[in-house]
Design a protein around this motif. Structure first.
Motif, PDB file in Angstrom:
ATOM      1  N   HIS A  78       0.844  -1.207   0.000  1.00  0.00           N
ATOM      2  CA  HIS A  78       0.000   0.000   0.000  1.00  0.00           C
ATOM      3  C   HIS A  78       0.873   1.248   0.000  1.00  0.00           C
ATOM      4  O   HIS A  78       1.528   1.560   0.997  1.00  0.00           O
ATOM      5  CB  HIS A  78      -0.950   0.015   1.205  1.00  0.00           C
ATOM      6  CG  HIS A  78      -1.840   1.223   1.205  1.00  0.00           C
ATOM      7  ND1 HIS A  78      -2.782   1.438   0.226  1.00  0.00           N
ATOM      8  CD2 HIS A  78      -1.908   2.299   2.014  1.00  0.00           C
ATOM      9  CE1 HIS A  78      -3.393   2.578   0.455  1.00  0.00           C
ATOM     10  NE2 HIS A  78      -2.883   3.135   1.531  1.00  0.00           N
ATOM     11  N   HIS A  80       1.253   5.392  -2.152  1.00  0.00           N
ATOM     12  CA  HIS A  80       0.713   6.378  -3.104  1.00  0.00           C
ATOM     13  C   HIS A  80       1.899   7.084  -3.772  1.00  0.00           C
ATOM     14  O   HIS A  80       2.557   7.912  -3.125  1.00  0.00           O
ATOM     15  CB  HIS A  80      -0.106   7.438  -2.371  1.00  0.00           C
ATOM     16  CG  HIS A  80      -1.265   6.914  -1.586  1.00  0.00           C
ATOM     17  ND1 HIS A  80      -2.580   7.121  -1.964  1.00  0.00           N
ATOM     18  CD2 HIS A  80      -1.329   6.198  -0.428  1.00  0.00           C
ATOM     19  CE1 HIS A  80      -3.392   6.570  -1.071  1.00  0.00           C
ATOM     20  NE2 HIS A  80      -2.657   6.003  -0.129  1.00  0.00           N
ATOM     21  N   HIS A 233      -9.006   1.832   0.918  1.00  0.00           N
ATOM     22  CA  HIS A 233      -8.763   2.057   2.346  1.00  0.00           C
ATOM     23  C   HIS A 233     -10.038   1.690   3.112  1.00  0.00           C
ATOM     24  O   HIS A 233     -11.139   1.905   2.609  1.00  0.00           O
ATOM     25  CB  HIS A 233      -8.498   3.532   2.637  1.00  0.00           C
ATOM     26  CG  HIS A 233      -7.331   4.120   1.913  1.00  0.00           C
ATOM     27  ND1 HIS A 233      -7.415   4.677   0.656  1.00  0.00           N
ATOM     28  CD2 HIS A 233      -6.029   4.278   2.291  1.00  0.00           C
ATOM     29  CE1 HIS A 233      -6.236   5.148   0.285  1.00  0.00           C
ATOM     30  NE2 HIS A 233      -5.369   4.918   1.250  1.00  0.00           N
ATOM     31  N   HIS A 272      -5.232  -0.486   6.218  1.00  0.00           N
ATOM     32  CA  HIS A 272      -5.506  -0.053   7.600  1.00  0.00           C
ATOM     33  C   HIS A 272      -6.337  -1.032   8.423  1.00  0.00           C
ATOM     34  O   HIS A 272      -5.830  -1.636   9.344  1.00  0.00           O
ATOM     35  CB  HIS A 272      -6.062   1.380   7.635  1.00  0.00           C
ATOM     36  CG  HIS A 272      -5.196   2.337   6.869  1.00  0.00           C
ATOM     37  ND1 HIS A 272      -3.863   2.501   7.158  1.00  0.00           N
ATOM     38  CD2 HIS A 272      -5.450   3.110   5.772  1.00  0.00           C
ATOM     39  CE1 HIS A 272      -3.332   3.364   6.297  1.00  0.00           C
ATOM     40  NE2 HIS A 272      -4.269   3.742   5.444  1.00  0.00           N
ATOM     41  N   ASP A 323       2.458   3.013   3.021  1.00  0.00           N
ATOM     42  CA  ASP A 323       1.486   4.109   2.901  1.00  0.00           C
ATOM     43  C   ASP A 323       2.144   5.482   2.811  1.00  0.00           C
ATOM     44  O   ASP A 323       1.614   6.464   3.348  1.00  0.00           O
ATOM     45  CB  ASP A 323       0.453   4.072   4.030  1.00  0.00           C
ATOM     46  CG  ASP A 323      -0.754   4.965   3.734  1.00  0.00           C
ATOM     47  OD1 ASP A 323      -0.997   5.264   2.546  1.00  0.00           O
ATOM     48  OD2 ASP A 323      -1.432   5.389   4.690  1.00  0.00           O
TER      49      ASP A 323
HETATM   50 ZN    ZN Z   1      -3.181   5.109   1.702  1.00  0.00          ZN
END
Ligand code: ZN
Ligand code: GUN
Length: 435
Positions: A78, A80, A233, A272, A323
């Motif tokens: 995960h 970005h 998410h 998460h 993340d």
């Molecule tokens: Zn994220």
């Protein structure tokens, strides 16, 4: 042409779990003096050096990494890429952080050239940290995914990414529609999925920024393309969970919103998962969806503590995500160190072997690509890293008195970072990255 690699080797065949005290953990192979034979970027054989050397064609050259530990490349499930320049931006929780830094940064990705520039830096940073595969959010702009895939393709990286679907509760400049997000995603799938080593992930941002119509469109894609990951998410912060309850009054829980739209299935990766109840956890386990544990992000945004023990006990698949940009490091070593600490606060001691399993084979498995990466079985793609036990004076000093493999692994993840990753190989080729 064949290539031999020599060094200490460790890779996983399954989850080593939590062996009883005194029992020997299973699920992995470890060769003190190991060898790997590679041809055309794939592993032909991995085992004790003498056996592997004998199997090599006469005259095969050898790269000797003796003294270092060779592991499969990390799989970050995960992250970005458009948030590379947002890392280390303090906010008041998730929703404030998104509004204040993240959405404005993502706006720039309307420009494909900007996307290419960031993607180049991002891939360098992953490789410097030993991450050879990642599950990556783009922005709402299809061209952000074009940019990322073109960079990953040129570098022959195995990457999975998707265009963010978001049609409400966000700035106008980041808004698509249910139909345009479906059409754009489909076009990107047709253009990029399965090209070289690239894979597409269906990527609704989260329930707050998608209407029911858009989640339905994402569910339709998930049914049309069952082999593709779904990436989103869930249940990250209390304020987010409360908002979802208002937006979807019919749902039993936040997770239930995705379930009702057909988004829970094998290869669904939900970042998460902090605020799930037992019913949710059972549903996660039964559906085959995975929780991406993102400990540095959860601490940075003050989101909460993931309950690793409860997830594992319920049979939920778990993998690890940095993340970035809410996460504070690209390093999976730093992230595993944080995972250990967060698990500890929830009364669970994460073993070093299980940590490295979660950071490698488990990540490949939740993405459905453990047939091609994740360990050193014959036929796998030769993506691997070389860990240096003496990368820093303190690391070297502590390693010198370590007795066991488990102890050394724990030292690497507690004291190590990008400096401990001496080399990263992609398809059998050492990558040259900034140091
Ligand atoms: Zn994220
Ligand atoms: N939830 C929705 N979008 C995001 C994001 O970009 N980062 C994090 N950490 N959580 C999110």
């Amino acid at each position: 042409m064949q290539q031999l690699i020599r060094g200490e080797m460790l890779h996983f065949l399954s989850d080593p779990g939590d062996p009883a005290p005194g029992a020997v953990a299973a699920g992995y192979q470890h060769f003190n003096d190991g060898g790997m034979l590679i041809a055309d970027g794939r592993i032909l054989l991995c085992g004790p050096w003498n056996d592997v050397a004998k199997a090599a064609a006469a005259g095969t050259s050898c790269i000797d990494h003796s003294g270092c530990l060779i592991l499969p490349g990390f799989v970050d499930t995960h992250i970005h890429y458009p948030q590379t320049d947002v890392i280390a931006s303090p906010g008041h929780g998730l929703l404030d952080w998104l509004e204040r830094y993240t959405f404005p940064a993502e706006r720039q990705f309307i420009d494909q050239d900007w996307g290419i520039e960031v993607a180049e830096f991002f891939c360098d940073e992953l490789l410097r940290n030993g991450t050879t595969t990642a599950l990556v959010f783009g922005t709402v702009h299809p061209q952000s995914v074009e940019a990322f895939f073109s960079v990953a393709q040129r570098r022959r990286l195995r990457m999975v990414a998707g265009k963010t679907m978001m049609d409400r509760n966000c700035p106008d400049y980041l808004r698509d529609t249910a139909k345009s997000s479906y059409d754009d995603s489909k076009r990107l799938i047709d253009t990029w999925h399965g090209v070289g080593r690239l894979g597409y992930a269906i990527t609704p941002r989260f329930a707050i920024t998608s209407s029911d119509a858009q989640l339905e469109a994402a569910g339709a894609l998930a049914r049309e393309y069952p082999a593709l990951p779904v990436h989103t998410h869930v249940a990250e912060s209390p304020a987010e969970v409360a908002w979802v309850k208002d937006l979807f009054p019919w749902s039993r829980s936040y997770l239930d919103v995705y379930d009702r739209h057909g988004l829970l299935r094998p290869r669904s990766v939900l970042a998460h998962c902090l605020y799930l109840d037992d019913v949710d956890r059972r549903r996660m386990a039964a559906s085959g969806a995975a929780a991406a544990f993102c400990p540095t992000s959860n601490l940075f945004l003050g989101s909460g503590l993931f309950d690793l023990r409860q997830a594992l006990d319920a049979g939920v698949r778990v993998s690890i995500g940095t993340d970035v940009g809410a996460g504070t490091s690209f390093s999976m070593l730093r992230t595993l160190a944080c995972a250990y600490q967060v698990a500890h606060l929830k009364d669970y001691v994460l073993s070093p072997l299980r940590s490295f399993y979660l950071g490698t084979l488990a990540g490949a498995a939740v993405l459905g690509i453990d047939d091609v990466i994740g360990n050193f079985l014959p036929g796998k793609e030769a993506d691997f890293i070389v860990l240096d036990p003496c990368a820093t004076p303190l690391l070297g000093r502590r390693m010198a008195v370590a007795q066991t493999l488990e102890e050394r692994l724990f030292i690497w993840l507690t004291l190590g970072d990008d400096r401990a990753v001496k080399h990263t190989y992609v398809m059998g080729v050492a990558q040259s990255v900034r140091r």
